[in-house]
Design a protein around this motif. Structure first.
Motif, mmCIF file in Angstrom:
data_model
loop_
_atom_site.group_PDB
_atom_site.id
_atom_site.type_symbol
_atom_site.label_atom_id
_atom_site.label_comp_id
_atom_site.label_asym_id
_atom_site.label_seq_id
_atom_site.Cartn_x
_atom_site.Cartn_y
_atom_site.Cartn_z
ATOM 1 N N VAL A 43 50.232 27.802 72.332
ATOM 2 C CA VAL A 43 50.396 28.286 73.709
ATOM 3 C C VAL A 43 49.644 27.372 74.672
ATOM 4 C CG1 VAL A 43 49.842 30.154 75.300
ATOM 5 C CG2 VAL A 43 50.738 30.690 73.046
ATOM 6 N N ALA A 44 48.371 27.094 74.334
ATOM 7 C CA ALA A 44 47.558 26.253 75.215
ATOM 8 C C ALA A 44 48.154 24.861 75.324
ATOM 9 C CB ALA A 44 46.128 26.177 74.690
ATOM 10 N N PHE A 45 48.560 24.303 74.174
ATOM 11 C CA PHE A 45 49.074 22.940 74.144
ATOM 12 C C PHE A 45 50.322 22.804 75.014
ATOM 13 C CE2 PHE A 45 51.796 19.732 72.044
ATOM 14 C CZ PHE A 45 50.975 18.635 72.206
ATOM 15 N N ILE A 46 51.281 23.699 74.808
ATOM 16 C CA ILE A 46 52.538 23.582 75.557
ATOM 17 C C ILE A 46 52.318 23.856 77.037
ATOM 18 C CG2 ILE A 46 54.844 24.586 75.824
ATOM 19 C CD1 ILE A 46 54.970 24.845 72.838
ATOM 20 N N SER A 47 51.442 24.823 77.347
ATOM 21 C CA SER A 47 51.156 25.094 78.759
ATOM 22 C C SER A 47 50.587 23.856 79.439
ATOM 23 C CB SER A 47 50.160 26.240 78.895
ATOM 24 O OG SER A 47 50.594 27.374 78.213
ATOM 25 N N ILE A 48 49.633 23.210 78.762
ATOM 26 C CA ILE A 48 49.010 22.032 79.372
ATOM 27 C C ILE A 48 50.032 20.913 79.550
ATOM 28 C CG2 ILE A 48 47.349 20.179 78.935
ATOM 29 C CD1 ILE A 48 45.502 22.377 77.787
ATOM 30 N N ILE A 49 50.898 20.732 78.530
ATOM 31 C CA ILE A 49 51.941 19.704 78.648
ATOM 32 C C ILE A 49 52.829 19.985 79.864
ATOM 33 C CG2 ILE A 49 54.038 18.789 77.557
ATOM 34 C CD1 ILE A 49 51.768 17.792 76.044
ATOM 35 N N VAL A 50 53.231 21.252 80.026
ATOM 36 C CA VAL A 50 54.117 21.601 81.142
ATOM 37 C C VAL A 50 53.420 21.363 82.483
ATOM 38 C CG1 VAL A 50 55.237 23.548 82.296
ATOM 39 C CG2 VAL A 50 55.543 23.222 79.853
#
Lengths: 257, 62
Positions: A183-190
């Motif tokens: 969740v954290a990883f994809i949020s930061i990427i977005v």
């Protein structure tokens, strides 16, 4: 009523996790660090040494608005990171542990569940943000010169909107994945992608939410509010609603499965 | 000059100390942490600002 129960439960949980203490403190430290180190840079350089004999260090003191923007920029990077990290388990951890099924086995509406959790987190992050910006403002006025407090408060309110959008994005991915790290990883990427795309096409995407901090900078320097700022705010609110709606529907679909 | 530096830096040091103390109190109270407790104590004390943050984010996860 039911909404308030979940909301209060979440706030209590944040209190028990010490989030109400450490998040504001960390935000304050982020906001205050850069203006102070900039102010003391000549002294730091002098005491570290290594400068050739007789070299005079003339670093012009930045104008107050620029120093204030240092606080904002620091929070744009590290503050967003903290916001993502503290909210990465909002729903996903309950999905994983099964608490969520326990809660939703009672007649709790999905809309209440998501919005109450989102609201509780938003209250925590917004208050921390405003407090930290006031602390940053205090040091800036002390070290660099005056900025009107009302001007700072207006900027802070606009800045909070960007963080609310960030939280809604995290909430959306919370309902999609069970792993907090993912969740954290994809949020930061977005969020990074939004920032990068905006900075490349900034002349076209004048309404991009990522430009809110840029418009705040212009506002602090000139005292004039750009009209595009309102467009950015409007788009942010729309995206927020979209993200939360997606979160609610994915949670519903999950229950049907 | 030295005195003003002191007055300006003091609140920041105070905040950092509060952060460390709270993290340590929580570490004492909590039943289980991710990894051994003494390791977290070291990280909190010597990790500067990052230490307590890491503890609150990663360490106290059940």
């Amino acid at each position: 009523m039911q909404w308030l129960v979940i909301f209060n439960k979440e706030l209590l949980e944040h209190l028990r996790n010490f989030k109400w203490i450490w998040v504001p403190i960390v935000f304050i430290l982020f906001a205050v660090m850069d203006p102070i180190t900039t102010y003391y840079l000549p002294i730091i350089l002098e005491s570290v040494g290594g400068m050739p004999e007789g070299a005079s260090i003339d670093i012009p003191s930045p104008p107050p608005a620029e120093a204030m923007m240092m606080s904002f920029n620091q929070l744009s990077v590290l503050g967003v990171l903290i916001a993502v990290v503290i909210s990465m388990g909002m729903v996903s951890s309950e999905l994983k542990s099964g608490v969520y099924e326990l809660i939703l086995s009672k007649p709790v509406s999905y809309i209440h569940y998501i919005t109450a959790k989102y609201a509780a987190m938003s209250v925590l992050v917004s208050i921390s943000l405003v407090i930290s910006l006031i602390a940053g403002w205090y040091y800036v006025t002390l070290l660099f010169g005056d900025i009107a407090f009302s001007q700072l408060l207006v900027s802070a309110i606009f800045y909070v909107i960007w963080f609310l959008l960030v939280l809604s994005i995290v909430m959306m991915f919370n309902t999609m994945f069970r792993s907090q790290g993912l969740v954290a990883f994809i949020s930061i990427i977005v969020i990074l992608a939004i920032n990068i795309i905006t900075s490349i096409y900034s002349h076209v995407l004048t309404w991009s939410p990522a430009l809110i901090s840029d418009y705040i900078g212009i506002y602090l320097f000139s005292g004039n509010m750009e009209t595009e700022m309102w467009m950015s705010v409007l788009i942010s609110v729309i995206l927020m609603v979209v993200a939360l709606t997606i979160a609610i529907t994915t949670l519903k679909n999950r229950a049907i499965e | 000059m030295d005195e003003t530096i002191f007055q300006l830096i003091l609140p920041i040091v105070g905040l950092q100390l509060i952060l460390i103390v709270i993290a340590l109190i929580d570490l004492k109270r909590i039943e289980e942490t991710q990894g051994p407790k003494w390791m977290w104590a070291l990280i909190i004390i010597f990790g500067n600002l990052i230490g307590p943050i890491l503890y609150f984010v990663i360490g106290r996860r059940p």
